[in-house]
Design a protein around this motif. Sequence first.
Motif, PDB file in Angstrom:
ATOM      1  N   GLU A  35       0.823  -1.211   0.000  1.00 14.92           N
ATOM      2  CA  GLU A  35       0.000   0.000   0.000  1.00 14.92           C
ATOM      3  C   GLU A  35       0.854   1.257   0.000  1.00 14.92           C
ATOM      4  O   GLU A  35       0.371   2.347  -0.332  1.00 14.92           O
ATOM      5  N   LEU A  36       2.129   1.126   0.394  1.00 13.59           N
ATOM      6  CA  LEU A  36       3.037   2.275   0.438  1.00 13.59           C
ATOM      7  C   LEU A  36       3.890   2.368  -0.816  1.00 13.59           C
ATOM      8  O   LEU A  36       4.700   3.287  -0.934  1.00 13.59           O
ATOM      9  N   ALA A  37       3.723   1.430  -1.724  1.00 11.25           N
ATOM     10  CA  ALA A  37       4.605   1.330  -2.882  1.00 11.25           C
ATOM     11  C   ALA A  37       4.429   2.520  -3.819  1.00 11.25           C
ATOM     12  O   ALA A  37       3.445   3.257  -3.746  1.00 11.25           O
ATOM     13  N   PRO A  38       5.400   2.698  -4.717  1.00 10.45           N
ATOM     14  CA  PRO A  38       5.362   3.846  -5.624  1.00 10.45           C
ATOM     15  C   PRO A  38       4.158   3.857  -6.547  1.00 10.45           C
ATOM     16  O   PRO A  38       3.343   2.953  -6.546  1.00 10.45           O
ATOM     17  N   SER A 110      -4.120  13.115  -3.947  1.00 12.22           N
ATOM     18  CA  SER A 110      -5.068  12.040  -4.227  1.00 12.22           C
ATOM     19  C   SER A 110      -4.804  10.806  -3.367  1.00 12.22           C
ATOM     20  O   SER A 110      -5.639   9.905  -3.308  1.00 12.22           O
ATOM     21  N   TYR A 111      -3.641  10.753  -2.714  1.00 10.27           N
ATOM     22  CA  TYR A 111      -3.300   9.615  -1.856  1.00 10.27           C
ATOM     23  C   TYR A 111      -2.528  10.145  -0.663  1.00 10.27           C
ATOM     24  O   TYR A 111      -1.436  10.679  -0.807  1.00 10.27           O
ATOM     25  N   ASP A 133       4.626   8.659  -6.997  1.00  9.62           N
ATOM     26  CA  ASP A 133       3.240   9.013  -7.291  1.00  9.62           C
ATOM     27  C   ASP A 133       3.066  10.531  -7.135  1.00  9.62           C
ATOM     28  O   ASP A 133       3.241  11.068  -6.040  1.00  9.62           O
ATOM     29  N   PRO A 134       2.716  11.260  -8.202  1.00  9.23           N
ATOM     30  CA  PRO A 134       2.573  12.719  -8.089  1.00  9.23           C
ATOM     31  C   PRO A 134       1.418  13.137  -7.189  1.00  9.23           C
ATOM     32  O   PRO A 134       1.364  14.287  -6.739  1.00  9.23           O
TER      33      PRO A 134
END
Length: 305
Positions: A35-38, A110-111, A133-134
């Motif tokens: 869940e923490l991945a790029p 968004s995250y 992740d932008p």
Amino acid sequence: EEYEVNAKRYWDDFYKIHENGFFKDRHWLFTEFPELAPQRIPNPTGDSVPLLRNPEEAKSEGLGSCENGHCPLQSRAGNEFSLLKTTPAKKICTEELNPRDGDYPGSSASYRILEVGCGAGNTVFPILQTNNDPGLFVYCCDFSTTAVELVQNNAGYDSSRCFAFVHDLCNDQSPFPMPEGSLDVVILIFVLSAILPEKMQCVVNRLSHLLKPGGMILLRDYGRYDLAQLRFKKGQCLSDNFYVRGDGTRVYFFTQDELNHLFTTAGLEKIQNLVDRRLQVNRGKQLTMYRVWIQCKYRKPPHPQ
């Protein structure tokens, strides 16, 4: 009572002494907690999948380190990120943490991830370094003002992607910078065990309120009869399975059932609750170490269909 009243001072002293040289960066996080991945990018089937920039880096780190740094039997590698000591830490004002009118740090993301008990940043910076992740924004907080200053003064701290703040989890009047129902992930890595057992349920309840429907709490912490528990001497036990270290910081050793009760009472549903038992061998010192950790994932139920 003395250890509870002075808990903040003990942790401030800890980070003043050790700064960022006591804990190892947790690159294993992306293997255990994808869940923490790029950046989550769509694959040809339209599903969202995590993409590791360097999967072998996470695998090679493994889970064999003495996670919270309080095990003197192993080497304590320093943080790979250098501190910029000449840069003054940003002044932290708790009055500015109350989100108003939807305008708060990370409001356009968004995250959103919150790490509780961030210490010197050994979870936060691997995430920021690896996750491209932008739409990602990472919040991190700690009881210790010194720890938060170490994070803010770190070369890897980027205020456009991260917000570090001082927070007392056990004080329900202590504000969060984000509104309830805004987080995708809350990370608890060897943090809940440092809290007075009678206050743990209130802490988990507060954190569950911050999650979006479908959001998750990720936990890794000490399991019952871990080597660290067995090595405590007489007089260091404060209550059942709750101990004080020589530096005044405290630690609790959990069972799976205890953690399950805490999270389900807070309205979360179990995704994972497992015991990780490891036999570690330090050949240089000819030491054998039996480690017991518990890893959990609990999710806030999605909105009814």
